[in-house]
Design a protein around this motif. Structure first.
Motif, PDB file in Angstrom:
ATOM      1  N   TRP A  36       0.742  -1.277  -0.076  1.00 15.16           N
ATOM      2  CA  TRP A  36       0.100   0.024   0.179  1.00 15.16           C
ATOM      3  C   TRP A  36       0.908   1.293   0.054  1.00 15.16           C
ATOM      4  O   TRP A  36       1.983   1.133   0.641  1.00 15.16           O
ATOM      5  N   PHE A  37       0.482   2.274  -0.812  1.00 14.60           N
ATOM      6  CA  PHE A  37       1.112   3.479  -0.938  1.00 14.60           C
ATOM      7  C   PHE A  37      -0.064   4.515  -0.608  1.00 14.60           C
ATOM      8  O   PHE A  37      -1.265   4.046  -0.840  1.00 14.60           O
ATOM      9  N   ARG A  38       0.506   5.874  -0.363  1.00 10.40           N
ATOM     10  CA  ARG A  38      -0.463   6.868  -0.156  1.00 10.40           C
ATOM     11  C   ARG A  38       0.267   8.094  -0.622  1.00 10.40           C
ATOM     12  O   ARG A  38       1.273   8.348  -0.687  1.00 10.40           O
ATOM     13  N   GLN A  39      -0.954   9.080  -0.902  1.00 12.21           N
ATOM     14  CA  GLN A  39      -0.568  10.217  -1.724  1.00 12.21           C
ATOM     15  C   GLN A  39      -1.231  11.133  -1.282  1.00 12.21           C
ATOM     16  O   GLN A  39      -2.496  11.206  -1.321  1.00 12.21           O
ATOM     17  N   ALA A  40      -0.670  12.418  -0.389  1.00 13.52           N
ATOM     18  CA  ALA A  40      -1.621  13.331   0.212  1.00 13.52           C
ATOM     19  C   ALA A  40      -1.385  14.510  -0.750  1.00 13.52           C
ATOM     20  O   ALA A  40      -0.483  14.615  -1.429  1.00 13.52           O
ATOM     21  N   PRO A  41      -2.411  15.490  -0.809  1.00 11.54           N
ATOM     22  CA  PRO A  41      -2.240  16.486  -1.681  1.00 11.54           C
ATOM     23  C   PRO A  41      -0.965  17.471  -1.764  1.00 11.54           C
ATOM     24  O   PRO A  41      -0.576  17.807  -0.489  1.00 11.54           O
ATOM     25  N   GLY A  42      -0.466  17.470  -2.836  1.00  9.99           N
ATOM     26  CA  GLY A  42       0.814  18.344  -2.837  1.00  9.99           C
ATOM     27  C   GLY A  42       1.932  17.726  -2.452  1.00  9.99           C
ATOM     28  O   GLY A  42       3.116  18.253  -2.494  1.00  9.99           O
ATOM     29  N   LYS A  43       1.746  16.218  -2.278  1.00  9.16           N
ATOM     30  CA  LYS A  43       3.045  15.479  -1.585  1.00  9.16           C
ATOM     31  C   LYS A  43       3.309  14.457  -2.812  1.00  9.16           C
ATOM     32  O   LYS A  43       2.702  13.796  -3.332  1.00  9.16           O
ATOM     33  N   GLU A  44       4.695  13.758  -2.492  1.00  7.92           N
ATOM     34  CA  GLU A  44       4.907  12.690  -3.260  1.00  7.92           C
ATOM     35  C   GLU A  44       4.201  11.263  -2.699  1.00  7.92           C
ATOM     36  O   GLU A  44       3.666  11.309  -1.464  1.00  7.92           O
ATOM     37  N   ARG A  45       3.877  10.320  -3.609  1.00  5.91           N
ATOM     38  CA  ARG A  45       3.463   9.110  -3.247  1.00  5.91           C
ATOM     39  C   ARG A  45       4.528   8.637  -2.146  1.00  5.91           C
ATOM     40  O   ARG A  45       5.653   8.452  -2.629  1.00  5.91           O
ATOM     41  N   GLU A  46       4.069   7.843  -1.300  1.00  2.06           N
ATOM     42  CA  GLU A  46       4.990   7.295  -0.145  1.00  2.06           C
ATOM     43  C   GLU A  46       4.596   5.997   0.196  1.00  2.06           C
ATOM     44  O   GLU A  46       3.207   5.642   0.251  1.00  2.06           O
ATOM     45  N   PHE A  47       5.661   5.265   0.493  1.00  2.00           N
ATOM     46  CA  PHE A  47       5.247   3.859   0.829  1.00  2.00           C
ATOM     47  C   PHE A  47       4.473   3.661   2.383  1.00  2.00           C
ATOM     48  O   PHE A  47       4.702   4.623   3.044  1.00  2.00           O
ATOM     49  N   VAL A  48       3.458   2.705   2.642  1.00  2.00           N
ATOM     50  CA  VAL A  48       2.861   2.622   3.825  1.00  2.00           C
ATOM     51  C   VAL A  48       3.301   1.198   4.314  1.00  2.00           C
ATOM     52  O   VAL A  48       3.700   1.172   5.422  1.00  2.00           O
ATOM     53  N   ALA A  49       2.879   0.209   3.776  1.00  2.00           N
ATOM     54  CA  ALA A  49       3.202  -1.259   4.192  1.00  2.00           C
ATOM     55  C   ALA A  49       3.245  -1.999   2.994  1.00  2.00           C
ATOM     56  O   ALA A  49       2.859  -2.085   1.723  1.00  2.00           O
ATOM     57  N   SER A  50       3.953  -3.186   3.059  1.00  2.00           N
ATOM     58  CA  SER A  50       4.291  -4.156   2.326  1.00  2.00           C
ATOM     59  C   SER A  50       4.143  -5.535   2.672  1.00  2.00           C
ATOM     60  O   SER A  50       4.520  -5.905   3.929  1.00  2.00           O
ATOM     61  N   ILE A  51       3.854  -6.791   2.046  1.00  2.00           N
ATOM     62  CA  ILE A  51       3.520  -8.105   2.708  1.00  2.00           C
ATOM     63  C   ILE A  51       4.136  -8.858   1.394  1.00  2.00           C
ATOM     64  O   ILE A  51       3.774  -8.683   0.245  1.00  2.00           O
ATOM     65  N   MET A  52       4.837 -10.073   1.893  1.00  2.00           N
ATOM     66  CA  MET A  52       5.059 -10.998   0.784  1.00  2.00           C
ATOM     67  C   MET A  52       4.018 -11.950   0.173  1.00  2.00           C
ATOM     68  O   MET A  52       2.694 -11.868   1.052  1.00  2.00           O
ATOM     69  N   GLY A  53       4.260 -12.562  -0.915  1.00  2.00           N
ATOM     70  CA  GLY A  53       3.066 -13.450  -1.538  1.00  2.00           C
ATOM     71  C   GLY A  53       2.536 -14.392  -0.550  1.00  2.00           C
ATOM     72  O   GLY A  53       1.481 -14.926  -0.454  1.00  2.00           O
ATOM     73  N   ARG A 101       9.658  -7.323  -6.334  1.00  2.00           N
ATOM     74  CA  ARG A 101      10.810  -7.245  -5.448  1.00  2.00           C
ATOM     75  C   ARG A 101      10.376  -7.113  -3.835  1.00  2.00           C
ATOM     76  O   ARG A 101       9.299  -6.569  -3.858  1.00  2.00           O
ATOM     77  N   TRP A 102      11.320  -7.751  -3.015  1.00  2.00           N
ATOM     78  CA  TRP A 102      10.902  -7.428  -1.404  1.00  2.00           C
ATOM     79  C   TRP A 102      11.886  -6.530  -0.893  1.00  2.00           C
ATOM     80  O   TRP A 102      13.121  -6.625  -0.998  1.00  2.00           O
ATOM     81  N   PRO A 103      11.537  -5.583  -0.104  1.00  2.00           N
ATOM     82  CA  PRO A 103      10.047  -5.098  -0.071  1.00  2.00           C
ATOM     83  C   PRO A 103       9.784  -4.039  -1.053  1.00  2.00           C
ATOM     84  O   PRO A 103      10.804  -3.296  -1.646  1.00  2.00           O
ATOM     85  N   ILE A 104       8.583  -3.617  -1.446  1.00  2.00           N
ATOM     86  CA  ILE A 104       8.331  -2.693  -2.253  1.00  2.00           C
ATOM     87  C   ILE A 104       8.198  -1.413  -1.590  1.00  2.00           C
ATOM     88  O   ILE A 104       7.097  -1.059  -0.820  1.00  2.00           O
ATOM     89  N   THR A 105       9.281  -0.461  -1.303  1.00  4.72           N
ATOM     90  CA  THR A 105       9.245   0.418  -0.644  1.00  4.72           C
ATOM     91  C   THR A 105       9.292   1.962  -1.583  1.00  4.72           C
ATOM     92  O   THR A 105       9.082   2.880  -0.962  1.00  4.72           O
TER      93      THR A 105
END
Length: 123
Positions: A36-53, A101-105
């Motif tokens: 999961w990534f997130r992007q706030a108004p006016g900001k870069e998209r940023e990493f939130v969390a990642s989980i292996m398959g 790729r692990w982790p997707i950050t």
């Protein structure tokens, strides 16, 4: 080819909880790392969390550790993000992502993106 569709966003008050879902298509989804990534108004998209398959390895951004929980149900081809103790600074469009790729950050490691779901936290 993997298609990702997020749901579960909305408007909540500070301190509330939300659970986002990401439904994936494709028979090999469990071979991918999900994130999961997130992007706030006016900001870069940023990493939130990642989980292996399949191995269950998990990684979180420092800003959400202890509040957010990522999980997946490979039988349902779905990844979840449980968000507790939401704060106004969590307001953003949340994107589901998948890659190998692990982790997707970082965005450069993402192969597939969902369309995003809006989360708004009022104070």
């Amino acid at each position: 080819q993997v298609q990702l569709v997020e749901s579960g966003g909305g408007l909540v008050q500070g301190g509330d909880s939300l659970r986002l879902s990401c439904a994936a298509s494709g028979p090999t989804f469990n071979r991918y790392v999900s994130a999961w990534f997130r992007q706030a108004p006016g900001k870069e998209r940023e990493f939130v969390a990642s989980i292996m398959g399949q191995d269950g390895l998990i990684d979180y951004a420092d800003s959400v550790k202890g509040r957010f929980t990522i999980s997946r149900d490979n039988a349902k081809n779905t990844v979840y993000l449980q968000m507790n103790s939401l704060q106004p600074e969590d307001t953003a469009v949340y994107y589901c992502a998948a890659g190998t790729r692990w982790p997707i950050t970082e965005q450069q490691f993402v192969t597939y993106w969902g369309q995003g779901t809006q989360v708004t936290v009022s104070s």
